[in-house]
Structure formats: structure tokens, C-alpha cells
Write a protein that holds these residues in place. Structure first.
Motif, PDB file in Angstrom:
ATOM      1  N   SER A  96      12.265   0.708  -5.173  1.00 59.81           N
ATOM      2  CA  SER A  96      10.877   0.494  -4.682  1.00 59.81           C
ATOM      3  C   SER A  96      11.262   0.173  -2.959  1.00 59.81           C
ATOM      4  CB  SER A  96      10.463  -0.933  -5.265  1.00 59.81           C
ATOM      5  OG  SER A  96      11.472  -1.900  -4.963  1.00 59.81           O
ATOM      6  N   GLY A  97      10.029  -0.177  -2.543  1.00 58.58           N
ATOM      7  CA  GLY A  97      10.186  -0.412  -1.031  1.00 58.58           C
ATOM      8  C   GLY A  97      10.517  -1.877  -0.774  1.00 58.58           C
ATOM      9  N   THR A  98      10.276  -2.793  -1.642  1.00 55.86           N
ATOM     10  CA  THR A  98      10.473  -4.251  -1.106  1.00 55.86           C
ATOM     11  C   THR A  98      12.053  -4.311  -1.547  1.00 55.86           C
ATOM     12  OG1 THR A  98       9.859  -6.376  -1.691  1.00 55.86           O
ATOM     13  CG2 THR A  98      10.376  -5.210  -3.519  1.00 55.86           C
ATOM     14  N   VAL A 101      13.906  -3.077   1.644  1.00 55.80           N
ATOM     15  CA  VAL A 101      13.675  -4.137   2.635  1.00 55.80           C
ATOM     16  C   VAL A 101      14.487  -5.122   2.533  1.00 55.80           C
ATOM     17  CG1 VAL A 101      12.234  -5.885   3.692  1.00 55.80           C
ATOM     18  CG2 VAL A 101      11.198  -3.676   2.868  1.00 55.80           C
ATOM     19  N   PHE A 130       3.414  -6.600   6.369  1.00 59.89           N
ATOM     20  CA  PHE A 130       3.699  -6.425   4.767  1.00 59.89           C
ATOM     21  C   PHE A 130       4.882  -5.869   4.513  1.00 59.89           C
ATOM     22  CE2 PHE A 130       3.361  -4.493   0.575  1.00 59.89           C
ATOM     23  CZ  PHE A 130       3.117  -5.809  -0.221  1.00 59.89           C
ATOM     24  N   HIS A 131       6.100  -6.460   4.022  1.00 61.05           N
ATOM     25  CA  HIS A 131       7.316  -6.038   3.572  1.00 61.05           C
ATOM     26  C   HIS A 131       7.564  -5.908   1.792  1.00 61.05           C
ATOM     27  CE1 HIS A 131       8.283  -5.605   7.920  1.00 61.05           C
ATOM     28  NE2 HIS A 131       7.961  -7.131   7.983  1.00 61.05           N
ATOM     29  N   GLY A 132       6.515  -6.281   1.281  1.00 64.08           N
ATOM     30  CA  GLY A 132       6.986  -6.286  -0.302  1.00 64.08           C
ATOM     31  C   GLY A 132       6.793  -7.600  -0.694  1.00 64.08           C
ATOM     32  N   GLU A 182       7.255  -3.205  10.943  1.00 62.31           N
ATOM     33  CA  GLU A 182       6.588  -1.900  10.468  1.00 62.31           C
ATOM     34  C   GLU A 182       6.259  -0.901  11.856  1.00 62.31           C
ATOM     35  OE1 GLU A 182       3.282  -2.572   7.206  1.00 62.31           O
ATOM     36  OE2 GLU A 182       3.955  -4.569   8.387  1.00 62.31           O
ATOM     37  N   ASP A 215      10.542  -0.878   9.237  1.00 59.92           N
ATOM     38  CA  ASP A 215       9.779  -0.881   7.908  1.00 59.92           C
ATOM     39  C   ASP A 215       9.195   0.442   7.797  1.00 59.92           C
ATOM     40  OD1 ASP A 215       9.010  -0.894   5.426  1.00 59.92           O
ATOM     41  OD2 ASP A 215       8.346  -3.057   5.262  1.00 59.92           O
ATOM     42  N   VAL A 217       8.170   2.160   5.112  1.00 64.86           N
ATOM     43  CA  VAL A 217       8.043   2.281   3.603  1.00 64.86           C
ATOM     44  C   VAL A 217       6.565   3.221   3.421  1.00 64.86           C
ATOM     45  CG1 VAL A 217       7.390   1.063   1.359  1.00 64.86           C
ATOM     46  CG2 VAL A 217       9.452   0.491   2.704  1.00 64.86           C
ATOM     47  N   GLN A 218       5.694   2.679   4.425  1.00 59.80           N
ATOM     48  CA  GLN A 218       4.398   3.479   4.140  1.00 59.80           C
ATOM     49  C   GLN A 218       4.345   4.549   5.377  1.00 59.80           C
ATOM     50  OE1 GLN A 218      -0.257   2.021   4.009  1.00 59.80           O
ATOM     51  NE2 GLN A 218       1.332   0.533   3.278  1.00 59.80           N
ATOM     52  N   LYS A 244       7.754   4.732  -0.952  1.00 55.51           N
ATOM     53  CA  LYS A 244       6.597   5.388  -1.125  1.00 55.51           C
ATOM     54  C   LYS A 244       6.746   6.915  -1.241  1.00 55.51           C
ATOM     55  CE  LYS A 244       3.496   1.602  -0.342  1.00 55.51           C
ATOM     56  NZ  LYS A 244       3.644   0.437   0.473  1.00 55.51           N
TER      57      LYS A 244
HETATM   58  C1  LIG Z   1       4.270  -0.912   0.247  1.00 53.76           C
HETATM   59  C2  LIG Z   1       5.167  -1.457   1.268  1.00 53.76           C
HETATM   60  C3  LIG Z   1       6.327  -2.200   0.928  1.00 53.76           C
HETATM   61  C4  LIG Z   1       6.611  -2.509  -0.583  1.00 53.76           C
HETATM   62  O1  LIG Z   1       6.902  -1.670  -1.363  1.00 53.76           O
HETATM   63  P1  LIG Z   1       7.076  -1.773  -2.961  1.00 53.76           P
HETATM   64  O2  LIG Z   1       7.378  -0.305  -3.727  1.00 53.76           O
HETATM   65  O3  LIG Z   1       5.707  -2.180  -3.472  1.00 53.76           O
HETATM   66  O4  LIG Z   1       7.916  -2.507  -3.308  1.00 53.76           O
HETATM   67  C5  LIG Z   1       6.981  -2.659   1.886  1.00 53.76           C
HETATM   68  N1  LIG Z   1       6.881  -2.391   3.275  1.00 53.76           N
HETATM   69  C6  LIG Z   1       5.858  -1.533   3.427  1.00 53.76           C
HETATM   70  C7  LIG Z   1       5.665  -1.236   4.947  1.00 53.76           C
HETATM   71  C8  LIG Z   1       4.801  -1.157   2.586  1.00 53.76           C
HETATM   72  O5  LIG Z   1       3.802  -0.499   2.822  1.00 53.76           O
END
Ligand SMILES: *Cc1c(COP(=O)(O)O)cnc(C)c1O
Length: 397
Positions: A96-98, A101, A130-132, A182, A215, A217-218, A244
Motif C-alpha cells: 500500500s501507499g502508506t 511512506v 496526505f500520506h496515508g 507530495e 511522496d 503515491v498518487q 496506486k
Molecule cells: C493514497 C495516498 C497515500 C496512501 O496510500 P494507501 O494505499 O491508501 O495507503 C499516501 N500518499 C499519497 C500522496 C496518496 O495519495
């Protein structure tokens, strides 16, 4: 009062998808939605992409999971491809993203520990980030809605306004480990870091021996028309979290780092039971196969330009509702006028026009389609959005 079997932490809407076909979702009653939310920037290849489906099916039948106690030809191969496509020298796979992180935070702290500076533990992070949802990730954001009731949080974070370089630099002291940011804020409202801001953080890291943790992730993994969002800034990070789009629907994340930044992450310092298992690696390979085909990123850029131009053109016709367009590639945000509420308008598009988008901070409607959309999907989106804007205006007048 009875508690639902599914812990009710999400205010779930009435859409109840049971099938996906390309850029469409189909609900329980057979209703069809044009999916410009894509699982919040996850379904980069749309739904049911044949290469991804085949890769997962084949691998599931061959070998799904083994312990990380054993050698991982699958992990070594995908990690090498990601290294070859990025700034990084080494990769840790997560689910997962979190978790990506979390690994990034640990890698940053451990770097300074390995360098004999164990007091350098603080990451400077940014408002609206937002980091999770792990304890580490919620500690890295200063948003009360994610933190309230979960204290005591992980110490070692300081917060500055996003895109305010001077404020960020003013927080540097003897305990600073680096910055975590981010490159383009997603949940916060599709706000891109400015060139001066991202480049300024990089420069400060070089001058003070700090680490730049991005970060992505998105915003990473093709979403902006480049493999990584940092490529738009002419810099590279030391550590990066990805998820993601990297699995395009299969739960997969990754923490990337340079050899130098990862020097503290030696045997025994980190781990994951599932992370990087053969099934996840097969999904990741299939996604990368598709994305690295010649022309894939050009397609994202072309579709992004077209989508953006279409939305821009529409703004004057609905200027009571739409304020402006922001973002890069196929990570776009429509900022609404103060009189409207993004969450309500997203609901209106969903319930009355079969169009899925996502609300974000700063009163923004996020437009995050699969990266494989075609012009016909953009045309359909534009029609639905403009119909939606027209009868939303009537409904609210
Ligand atoms: C969605 C997101 C996360 C968390 O990812 P999960 O898979 O929900 O844990 C972390 N950082 C950013 C920038 C995100 O958009």
C-alpha cells in the motif's frame, strides 16, 4: 444500535460496483458509470486490462506467495526495472501507499543514524498533505480530521505551508532529517509544487545534508505524462514512495531510494510478510510492460492536454460554478467557486449523469481517468460534465 459488519469508517455512496469494463464501472442493477475516478488514481489501465488480468491469473496458478526468507527472482527483476526507470538504486516493495511512506520515514531516519547523527529525526512536511493512515503517516500531516483521537502520535514532524519555501527553510535545525512532500498534492486539492519550491527544497537538502523524500503515491507512475512527477522539475529525490498506479488495482507499493539514502537499511531493519510476493510482482511487471511501451506517456500527455483544454473551454459557460483548472497530465482538478461544494457536485455528476469523479481539498473536483482513455471518453466526459453543470445550476438556483 447495530454496528455494520463492515466497519463504518467510510461514508459510502450509492454506487455499488460489481464489474468493470475498460473505463466503465457497472453497478448491482446493471447501471453504467464513466469512471474518471479510477479507484482514486489506481486503475491506470482501466478495468479488466487483458495483460494485467492474464499476468495475475498465470502467476496465481504458478506461485502466489512465498516468504521473504527465500530468494525472490520476481522481486529482483521488477526492482531492477524500476531502478532502470528512475533515480533509485534500490526498492522495497509494500502492499500500500502508506506502507511505502512508512518505509520512506524509516529509511530517512536510519540514514542519519548510520551517519552518526541520530538526533536528525525530524521530517519537515506540509499543510494539506496526505500520506496515508498509519500512525507514522497521520503524524506526517497536520490535518486534525485524520489525527483527532489517535494521539499520542509519532514525534518528529514539523509542518510548513505548501509551496512556501522560506517557511520550510526556516524550520531547519540540528534535528532535521529532511523534507517529505507530495510533488503534486492529491487529496489536498491537486496542487502542484512550484518549480521554485521543489527545486529549492532539493537545493536546501544538498546544502544541509538533508534528504528529499517525495511522496508520489498518487502523482507518480505515469499519471502526469511522465513516469515520475519529479521529472517535470529537473531534480531527483533521495527517497520516493510509490503505490496506486504501480499495481493498477493490485495492492502494491514501493519505497525507492538511492544507495546513499538507503545505507542504513541493512539486514533486519525492515520487512513485510506479503510485500513483493510473486503475485504482486507479476501484476507490477504487467503494468510496467504496458507503460513502457513506446508512446504510452505521450498518449497520457496528449489526452491530458485535450481534457484540460476541453474543461478550460467550458469554464466561461459555467462561471457561476467553475473557477479554474489545475494539475498535470491526467491528474486534473476543477476548482469550484465558493458558492458550490465539490462533494455535492461530485454526487450530482454521479447520481444524475453516471459520471465518477472525486472531491478533494480546496473545493476541487478531481478528474483522474484511467491513463488508457481515448478521445471518445473525453467527449463523453465533457458532455456529462456540461449537462451536469447546467442542471446542477438549475437545481441549486
Ligand atoms: C493514497 C495516498 C497515500 C496512501 O496510500 P494507501 O494505499 O491508501 O495507503 C499516501 N500518499 C499519497 C500522496 C496518496 O495519495
Amino acid at each position: 444500535m447495530s454496528t455494520p459488519a463492515l466497519m463504518p469508517v467510510y461514508p459510502r455512496c450509492g454506487v455499488r460496483p460489481v464489474r468493470g469494463e475498460g473505463c466503465y464501472l457497472i453497478g448491482e442493477q446493471g447501471e453504467r458509470y464513466l469512471d474518471f475516478a479510477a479507484g482514486i488514481a489506481v486503475n491506470a489501465l482501466g478495468h479488466g486490462h487483458p495483460k494485467l488480468v492474464q499476468a495475475i491469473a498465470d502467476q496465481a496458478a504458478t506461485l502466489m506467495h512465498v516468504s521473504n526468507l527465500y530468494g525472490s527472482p520476481q522481486g529482483e527483476h521488477l526492482a531492477q526495472r524500476i531502478v532502470d526507470s528512475s533515480f533509485a538504486d534500490t526498492v522495497f516493495f509494500t502492499n500500500s501507499g502508506t506502507e511505502a511512506v512508512e518505509c520512506a520515514i524509516k529509511t530517512a531516519r536510519r540514514y542519519h543514524y548510520a551517519n552518526g547523527n541520530p538526533q536528525r529525526t525530524t521530517l519537515i512536511t506540509f499543510n494539506n498533505a496526505f500520506h496515508g493512515r498509519t500512525m507514522g503517516a497521520i503524524s506526517a500531516t497536520n490535518q486534525p480530521k485524520m489525527r483527532d483521537g489517535f494521539e499520542p502520535l509519532l514525534p518528529g514532524f514539523k509542518y510548513a505551508p505548501f509551496n512556501d519555501l522560506d517557511a520550510a527553510l526556516a524550520l531547519i535545525d540540528d534535528t532535521t532529517a529532511g523534507f517529505m512532500v507530495e510533488t503534486i498534492q492529491g487529496e489536498g486539492g491537486v496542487s502542484a509544487g512550484t518549480q521554485a519550491f521543489i527545486q529549492g527544497l532539493r537545493k536546501a537538502c544538498d546544502e544541509h545534508g538533508l534528504l528529499l523524500v517525495l511522496d508520489e503515491v498518487q502523482c507518480g507512475y505515469g499519471r502526469t505524462g511522465k513516469m515520475w512527477a519529479y521529472e517535470h522539475y529537473g531534480i531527483t529525490p533521495d527517497i520516493l514512495s510509490s503505490a496506486k498506479g504501480i499495481g493498477a488495482g493490485f495492492p502494491l507499493g514501493a519505497c525507492l531510494a538511492t544507495a546513499e539514502a538507503a545505507k542504513g537499511m541493512v539486514f533486519g531493519t525492515h520487512g513485510s510478510t506479503y510485500g513483493g510476493n510473486p503475485l504482486a510482482m507479476a501484476a507490477g511487471e504487467a503494468v510496467l510492460d504496458v507503460m513502457l511501451e513506446p508512446g504510452f506517456f505521450d498518449h497520457v500527455t496528449a489526452m491530458g492536454d485535450r481534457l484540460r483544454a476541453s474543461i478550460e473551454q467550458m469554464i466561461p459557460n459555467h462561471d457561476h460554478l467553475f473557477d479554474s483548472i489545475r494539475g498535470m497530465g491526467l491528474m486534473l482538478g476543477i476548482k469550484l467557486k465558493d458558492a458550490a461544494v465539490a462533494r455535492d457536485f461530485v454526487g450530482h455528476l454521479r447520481d444524475h449523469h453516471g459520471l465518477l469523479t472525486v472531491a478533494a481539498g480546496e473545493n476541487v473536483v478531481r478528474v483522474l481517468p484511467p491513463l488508457v482513455i481515448e478521445e471518445s471518453h473525453i467527449a463523453e466526459f465533457v458532455q456529462k460534465l456540461s449537462d451536469g453543470a447546467r442542471d446542477y445550476a438549475v437545481a441549486t438556483a
